[in-house]
Design a protein around this motif. Structure first.
Motif, PDB file in Angstrom:
ATOM      1  N   UNK A   1       0.925  -1.234  -0.019  1.00  0.00           N
ATOM      2  CA  UNK A   1       0.065   0.055   0.024  1.00  0.00           C
ATOM      3  C   UNK A   1       0.855   1.319  -0.134  1.00  0.00           C
ATOM      4  N   UNK A   2       1.985   1.243   0.640  1.00  0.00           N
ATOM      5  CA  UNK A   2       2.912   2.249   0.573  1.00  0.00           C
ATOM      6  C   UNK A   2       3.602   2.682  -0.691  1.00  0.00           C
ATOM      7  N   UNK A   3       3.721   1.646  -1.541  1.00  0.00           N
ATOM      8  CA  UNK A   3       4.466   1.907  -2.566  1.00  0.00           C
ATOM      9  C   UNK A   3       3.759   1.898  -4.033  1.00  0.00           C
ATOM     10  N   UNK A   4       2.559   1.186  -4.073  1.00  0.00           N
ATOM     11  CA  UNK A   4       2.122   0.828  -5.121  1.00  0.00           C
ATOM     12  C   UNK A   4       1.751   1.999  -6.005  1.00  0.00           C
ATOM     13  N   UNK A   5       1.004   2.762  -5.330  1.00  0.00           N
ATOM     14  CA  UNK A   5       0.665   4.136  -6.255  1.00  0.00           C
ATOM     15  C   UNK A   5       1.708   4.870  -7.072  1.00  0.00           C
ATOM     16  N   UNK A   6       2.829   5.045  -6.034  1.00  0.00           N
ATOM     17  CA  UNK A   6       3.898   5.489  -6.926  1.00  0.00           C
ATOM     18  C   UNK A   6       4.522   4.972  -8.132  1.00  0.00           C
ATOM     19  N   UNK A   7       4.670   3.468  -7.860  1.00  0.00           N
ATOM     20  CA  UNK A   7       4.889   2.679  -8.988  1.00  0.00           C
ATOM     21  C   UNK A   7       3.893   2.848 -10.120  1.00  0.00           C
ATOM     22  N   UNK A   8       2.835   3.253  -9.977  1.00  0.00           N
ATOM     23  CA  UNK A   8       1.706   3.407 -11.046  1.00  0.00           C
ATOM     24  C   UNK A   8       2.076   4.428 -11.760  1.00  0.00           C
ATOM     25  N   UNK A   9       2.359   5.431 -10.902  1.00  0.00           N
ATOM     26  CA  UNK A   9       2.396   6.928 -11.551  1.00  0.00           C
ATOM     27  C   UNK A   9       3.527   6.915 -12.417  1.00  0.00           C
ATOM     28  N   UNK A  10       4.696   6.277 -11.952  1.00  0.00           N
ATOM     29  CA  UNK A  10       5.876   6.450 -12.665  1.00  0.00           C
ATOM     30  C   UNK A  10       5.956   5.487 -14.004  1.00  0.00           C
TER      31      UNK A  10
ATOM     32  N   UNK B   1      -2.025  -2.667 -15.998  1.00  0.00           N
ATOM     33  CA  UNK B   1      -1.993  -1.882 -17.150  1.00  0.00           C
ATOM     34  C   UNK B   1      -1.036  -0.649 -16.909  1.00  0.00           C
ATOM     35  N   UNK B   2      -0.652  -0.363 -15.439  1.00  0.00           N
ATOM     36  CA  UNK B   2       0.357   0.599 -15.091  1.00  0.00           C
ATOM     37  C   UNK B   2       1.784   0.218 -15.079  1.00  0.00           C
ATOM     38  N   UNK B   3       2.017  -0.966 -15.705  1.00  0.00           N
ATOM     39  CA  UNK B   3       3.430  -1.405 -15.605  1.00  0.00           C
ATOM     40  C   UNK B   3       3.875  -1.990 -14.372  1.00  0.00           C
ATOM     41  N   UNK B   4       2.934  -2.464 -13.572  1.00  0.00           N
ATOM     42  CA  UNK B   4       3.302  -2.786 -12.126  1.00  0.00           C
ATOM     43  C   UNK B   4       2.859  -4.418 -12.224  1.00  0.00           C
TER      44      UNK B   4
END
Length: 258
Positions: A120-129, A172-175
Motif C-alpha cells: 500500500x505504501x509503494x504501489x501508487x508511486x510505482x503506477x504513476x511512474x 496496465x500501469x506497468x506494475x
C-alpha cells in the motif's frame, strides 16, 4: 543477460541472510540500489558491507521489525521504490491444536497484513511512474499443506488470494505482482529445521539431510543463488507480462499436474 533495471531502487525485507539476502544480492548485481532489512543490526551491517564489496552497489541497511509501521515507513522512505520484495520468516512449527488467538494473530500479522501494508505504501508511486515489481516470498505450503506449518500456510495463502485481484488492477500501469514459492533451500532456517528433526527422531544431522535430499526428484535441495536469480528476473524488464503468478521452486517435490 542485461536485466534492464540498472539504476532502479529496490527494498528487500528479511535480507540479512538466506533467500532474502540472495534476492538482494542479485538485484544489486543487476545495478539496483538496495535497501536491506533484518532485526539483527550487527548482522545486517555485515551483510551490507559484503554486498557493497561484491557488487559496488549502494546498499542501505535498515534494521527493525517490519511488522512495525515506523520501520516500514523508513524502508520505503529512502527513495522512490521500483522493486519491493516482501519476505518474512514464518511462525514456528506447531500443532494447530496448540495455537491460541494471539499466536494466530501474530502469524497473520507477519505473513499477510505486513506485506499488504508495505505494498500500500509503494504501489501508487510505482503506477504513476509506469514501472513497478512486487515479489512476495511465500511457500510451497500455499499449494500443498505441510504438517505443523498450518498457520504459515494459511497466512501466506491469504496474502496470495488478496493480491490476486490487486495484481490485475495495476498491471496496465506497468506494475506486476507475483509470488515466489520456495521449497527446501540450503539456508540457516533449513539447518535449524534439520537439527530439530534429528533431535526429535534420534538420528544424526547427516542422516536427516541424506533422507531429505533423496526425497526430492532432483536429489538435492535448492541453492539460494537459484532463488535470487529468479527473483531478479521477475523484477527485470522481462517480467512485465508475468502477472499474479505463483512460481514454485522446489525441485519438483510438490506433486501436482497443474
Amino acid at each position: 543477460m542485461d536485466l534492464g533495471i540498472a539504476g532502479r531502487h529496490a527494498v528487500v525485507c528479511g535480507s540479512s541472510a538466506g533467500l532474502g539476502k540472495s534476492c538482494a544480492l542479485h538485484l544489486a548485481q543487476a545495478g539496483c540500489s538496495v535497501v536491506i532489512n533484518g532485526r539483527d543490526e550487527a548482522k545486517l551491517a555485515r551483510t551490507a558491507e559484503e554486498m557493497r564489496e561484491e557488487t559496488g552497489a549502494e546498499i542501505t541497511p535498515i534494521a527493525g521489525d517490519v511488522t512495525q509501521a515506523s520501520v516500514r515507513e523508513e524502508l520505503v522512505g529512502h527513495a522512490p521504490v521500483d522493486i519491493l520484495v516482501n519476505n518474512a520468516g514464518g511462525p514456528p512449527l506447531a500443532d494447530f491444536r496448540d495455537l491460541d488467538g494471539n499466536a494466530i494473530r501474530k502469524g497473520v500479522e507477519g505473513n499477510m497484513i505486513t506485506p499488504i501494508a508495505l505494498i500500500q505504501l509503494v504501489i501508487d508511486g510505482m503506477a504513476e511512474r509506469g514501472f513497478g515489481r512486487i515479489i512476495n516470498i511465500t511457500s510451497s505450503s500455499v499449494l500443498m499443506g505441510i504438517e505443523k506449518l498450518d498457520l504459515s500456510s494459511g497466512a501466506r495463502a491469504g496474502l496470495t488470494g488478496f493480491l490476486s485481484g490487486v495484481s490485475r488492477q495495476v498491471a496496465s500501469s506497468g506494475v506486476t505482482i507475483n509470488n515466489l514459492l520456495p521449497g527446501s533451500f540450503d539456508t540457516d532456517r533449513q539447518d535449524s529445521i534439520i537439527a530439530a528433526a534429528a533431535e526429535r527422531m534420534g538420528k544424526s544431522v547427516e542422516e536427516i539431510k541424506a533422507g531429505r535430499d533423496a526425497a526430492n526428484p532432483t536429489g538435492r535441495i535448492g541453492y539460494p543463488g537459484e532463488f535470487g536469480a529468479m527473483c531478479a528476473f521477475l523484477a527485470s524488464q522481462y517480467g512485465g507480462f508475468i502477472v499474479g503468478q505463483n512460481i514454485l521452486m522446489d525441485g519438483g517435490a510438490t506433486r501436482m499436474n497443474f
